[in-house]
Design a protein around this motif. Structure first.
Motif, PDB file in Angstrom:
ATOM      1  N   ALA A  51       6.928 -91.461 -13.229  1.00  0.00           N
ATOM      2  CA  ALA A  51       6.854 -89.996 -13.182  1.00  0.00           C
ATOM      3  C   ALA A  51       8.195 -89.375 -13.582  1.00  0.00           C
ATOM      4  O   ALA A  51       8.227 -88.390 -14.331  1.00  0.00           O
ATOM      5  CB  ALA A  51       6.435 -89.531 -11.784  1.00  0.00           C
ATOM      6  N   ILE A  52       9.291 -89.941 -13.117  1.00  0.00           N
ATOM      7  CA  ILE A  52      10.622 -89.439 -13.489  1.00  0.00           C
ATOM      8  C   ILE A  52      10.822 -89.574 -14.997  1.00  0.00           C
ATOM      9  O   ILE A  52      11.299 -88.652 -15.654  1.00  0.00           O
ATOM     10  CB  ILE A  52      11.733 -90.169 -12.705  1.00  0.00           C
ATOM     11  N   GLY A  53      10.445 -90.713 -15.558  1.00  0.00           N
ATOM     12  CA  GLY A  53      10.588 -90.918 -16.997  1.00  0.00           C
ATOM     13  C   GLY A  53       9.777 -89.928 -17.818  1.00  0.00           C
ATOM     14  O   GLY A  53      10.267 -89.361 -18.796  1.00  0.00           O
ATOM     15  N   LEU A  54       8.535 -89.692 -17.418  1.00  0.00           N
ATOM     16  CA  LEU A  54       7.689 -88.721 -18.123  1.00  0.00           C
ATOM     17  C   LEU A  54       8.289 -87.317 -18.051  1.00  0.00           C
ATOM     18  O   LEU A  54       8.351 -86.600 -19.057  1.00  0.00           O
ATOM     19  CB  LEU A  54       6.291 -88.692 -17.516  1.00  0.00           C
ATOM     20  N   ALA A  55       8.715 -86.929 -16.869  1.00  0.00           N
ATOM     21  CA  ALA A  55       9.279 -85.590 -16.696  1.00  0.00           C
ATOM     22  C   ALA A  55      10.580 -85.447 -17.492  1.00  0.00           C
ATOM     23  O   ALA A  55      10.804 -84.417 -18.141  1.00  0.00           O
ATOM     24  CB  ALA A  55       9.508 -85.300 -15.212  1.00  0.00           C
ATOM     25  N   VAL A  97       8.805 -84.134  -9.125  1.00  0.00           N
ATOM     26  CA  VAL A  97      10.098 -84.578  -9.657  1.00  0.00           C
ATOM     27  C   VAL A  97      10.930 -83.335  -9.927  1.00  0.00           C
ATOM     28  O   VAL A  97      10.503 -82.442 -10.659  1.00  0.00           O
ATOM     29  CB  VAL A  97       9.922 -85.375 -10.972  1.00  0.00           C
ATOM     30  N   ARG A  98      12.113 -83.273  -9.313  1.00  0.00           N
ATOM     31  CA  ARG A  98      13.003 -82.121  -9.503  1.00  0.00           C
ATOM     32  C   ARG A  98      14.300 -82.597 -10.157  1.00  0.00           C
ATOM     33  O   ARG A  98      14.908 -83.570  -9.721  1.00  0.00           O
ATOM     34  CB  ARG A  98      13.326 -81.483  -8.157  1.00  0.00           C
ATOM     35  N   PHE A  99      14.705 -81.876 -11.216  1.00  0.00           N
ATOM     36  CA  PHE A  99      15.970 -82.153 -11.889  1.00  0.00           C
ATOM     37  C   PHE A  99      16.983 -81.112 -11.469  1.00  0.00           C
ATOM     38  O   PHE A  99      16.711 -79.907 -11.512  1.00  0.00           O
ATOM     39  CB  PHE A  99      15.790 -82.125 -13.417  1.00  0.00           C
ATOM     40  N   LEU A 100      18.149 -81.585 -11.058  1.00  0.00           N
ATOM     41  CA  LEU A 100      19.244 -80.721 -10.617  1.00  0.00           C
ATOM     42  C   LEU A 100      20.464 -81.031 -11.466  1.00  0.00           C
ATOM     43  O   LEU A 100      20.763 -82.211 -11.715  1.00  0.00           O
ATOM     44  CB  LEU A 100      19.579 -81.001  -9.147  1.00  0.00           C
ATOM     45  N   VAL A 101      21.170 -80.005 -11.911  1.00  0.00           N
ATOM     46  CA  VAL A 101      22.391 -80.245 -12.664  1.00  0.00           C
ATOM     47  C   VAL A 101      23.386 -80.912 -11.723  1.00  0.00           C
ATOM     48  O   VAL A 101      23.625 -80.427 -10.611  1.00  0.00           O
ATOM     49  CB  VAL A 101      22.960 -78.928 -13.243  1.00  0.00           C
ATOM     50  N   LYS A 102      23.929 -82.039 -12.168  1.00  0.00           N
ATOM     51  CA  LYS A 102      24.856 -82.824 -11.356  1.00  0.00           C
ATOM     52  C   LYS A 102      26.054 -81.965 -10.966  1.00  0.00           C
ATOM     53  O   LYS A 102      26.570 -81.196 -11.776  1.00  0.00           O
ATOM     54  CB  LYS A 102      25.303 -84.051 -12.157  1.00  0.00           C
ATOM     55  N   THR A 112      26.446 -72.297 -13.870  1.00  0.00           N
ATOM     56  CA  THR A 112      25.258 -72.855 -14.502  1.00  0.00           C
ATOM     57  C   THR A 112      24.214 -72.996 -13.408  1.00  0.00           C
ATOM     58  O   THR A 112      24.539 -73.384 -12.287  1.00  0.00           O
ATOM     59  CB  THR A 112      25.562 -74.244 -15.119  1.00  0.00           C
ATOM     60  N   ALA A 113      22.981 -72.704 -13.716  1.00  0.00           N
ATOM     61  CA  ALA A 113      21.917 -72.860 -12.722  1.00  0.00           C
ATOM     62  C   ALA A 113      21.923 -74.296 -12.210  1.00  0.00           C
ATOM     63  O   ALA A 113      22.110 -75.235 -12.977  1.00  0.00           O
ATOM     64  CB  ALA A 113      20.569 -72.517 -13.338  1.00  0.00           C
ATOM     65  N   ILE A 114      21.710 -74.468 -10.922  1.00  0.00           N
ATOM     66  CA  ILE A 114      21.735 -75.801 -10.326  1.00  0.00           C
ATOM     67  C   ILE A 114      20.413 -76.513 -10.540  1.00  0.00           C
ATOM     68  O   ILE A 114      20.380 -77.669 -10.935  1.00  0.00           O
ATOM     69  CB  ILE A 114      22.077 -75.708  -8.821  1.00  0.00           C
ATOM     70  N   GLU A 115      19.295 -75.832 -10.287  1.00  0.00           N
ATOM     71  CA  GLU A 115      17.981 -76.456 -10.449  1.00  0.00           C
ATOM     72  C   GLU A 115      17.471 -76.191 -11.850  1.00  0.00           C
ATOM     73  O   GLU A 115      17.350 -75.049 -12.278  1.00  0.00           O
ATOM     74  CB  GLU A 115      16.989 -75.916  -9.427  1.00  0.00           C
ATOM     75  N   ALA A 116      17.198 -77.275 -12.595  1.00  0.00           N
ATOM     76  CA  ALA A 116      16.724 -77.132 -13.973  1.00  0.00           C
ATOM     77  C   ALA A 116      15.211 -76.967 -14.013  1.00  0.00           C
ATOM     78  O   ALA A 116      14.705 -76.075 -14.684  1.00  0.00           O
ATOM     79  CB  ALA A 116      17.147 -78.343 -14.792  1.00  0.00           C
ATOM     80  N   ALA A 117      14.491 -77.841 -13.310  1.00  0.00           N
ATOM     81  CA  ALA A 117      13.026 -77.777 -13.350  1.00  0.00           C
ATOM     82  C   ALA A 117      12.445 -78.693 -12.289  1.00  0.00           C
ATOM     83  O   ALA A 117      13.049 -79.688 -11.898  1.00  0.00           O
ATOM     84  CB  ALA A 117      12.515 -78.184 -14.722  1.00  0.00           C
ATOM     85  N   THR A 118      11.228 -78.346 -11.845  1.00  0.00           N
ATOM     86  CA  THR A 118      10.454 -79.201 -10.954  1.00  0.00           C
ATOM     87  C   THR A 118       9.117 -79.472 -11.636  1.00  0.00           C
ATOM     88  O   THR A 118       8.469 -78.552 -12.121  1.00  0.00           O
ATOM     89  CB  THR A 118      10.228 -78.536  -9.585  1.00  0.00           C
ATOM     90  N   TYR A 119       8.748 -80.748 -11.676  1.00  0.00           N
ATOM     91  CA  TYR A 119       7.520 -81.187 -12.332  1.00  0.00           C
ATOM     92  C   TYR A 119       6.529 -81.718 -11.307  1.00  0.00           C
ATOM     93  O   TYR A 119       6.935 -82.371 -10.336  1.00  0.00           O
ATOM     94  CB  TYR A 119       7.820 -82.331 -13.304  1.00  0.00           C
ATOM     95  N   ALA A 120       5.254 -81.474 -11.550  1.00  0.00           N
ATOM     96  CA  ALA A 120       4.163 -82.122 -10.825  1.00  0.00           C
ATOM     97  C   ALA A 120       3.509 -83.072 -11.830  1.00  0.00           C
ATOM     98  O   ALA A 120       3.033 -82.637 -12.882  1.00  0.00           O
ATOM     99  CB  ALA A 120       3.156 -81.098 -10.322  1.00  0.00           C
TER     100      ALA A 120
END
Length: 133
Positions: A51-55, A97-102, A112-120
């Motif tokens: 799921a992480i790879g797809l997102a 799956v949530r991506f956050l800027v490191k 810069t926004a911290i949260e980039a996107a959340t995927y289902a």
């Protein structure tokens, strides 16, 4: 005229992405057999890693480059290593799956926004169900 017919077919023969491998001399410097230390070790389920790879492939497709006039922060945000990931199952069929800027990355020109996107992600059919940006 014949070139126009052949060119679209060339797209079908693109090599799939394969990561770069280090030379054998560099690899020989590692201790063998390879083992994971207990400190810092994390085990992720197959569903979670897939799921992480797809997102990630949706968020940052490998063939997309930043625009020519991109700022340093834009260039940073186009790098996969600029993101930390949080993931958790929503239920038996869906992984979130949530991506956050490191922390400390991509901030050379201000906030810069911290949260980039959340995927289902549907872990049965391997489809992205929703994206929240």
């Amino acid at each position: 005229m014949m070139t126009l017919v052949v060119l679209p077919g060339c797209a079908l023969f693109q090599r799939p992405f394969r990561p770069e491998h280090a030379p054998k001399e560099e690899a020989a410097k590692l201790p063998y057999p390879l083992w994971l230390p207990t400190e810092g070790k994390v085990r992720l389920s197959a569903d979670m890693t897939t799921a992480i790879g797809l997102a990630m492939d949706d968020l940052l497709p490998r063939n997309i480059q930043p625009p020519r006039n991109a700022t340093p922060d834009d260039v940073c945000l186009h790098r996969r290593d600029s993101y930390d990931v949080e993931a958790a199952p929503l239920n038996d069929d869906v992984m979130l799956v949530r991506f956050l800027v490191k922390e400390g990355a991509c901030r050379s020109e201000g906030a810069t926004a911290i949260e980039a996107a959340t995927y289902a992600v549907d872990v049965k059919s391997w489809r992205i169900l929703a994206v929240q940006r």
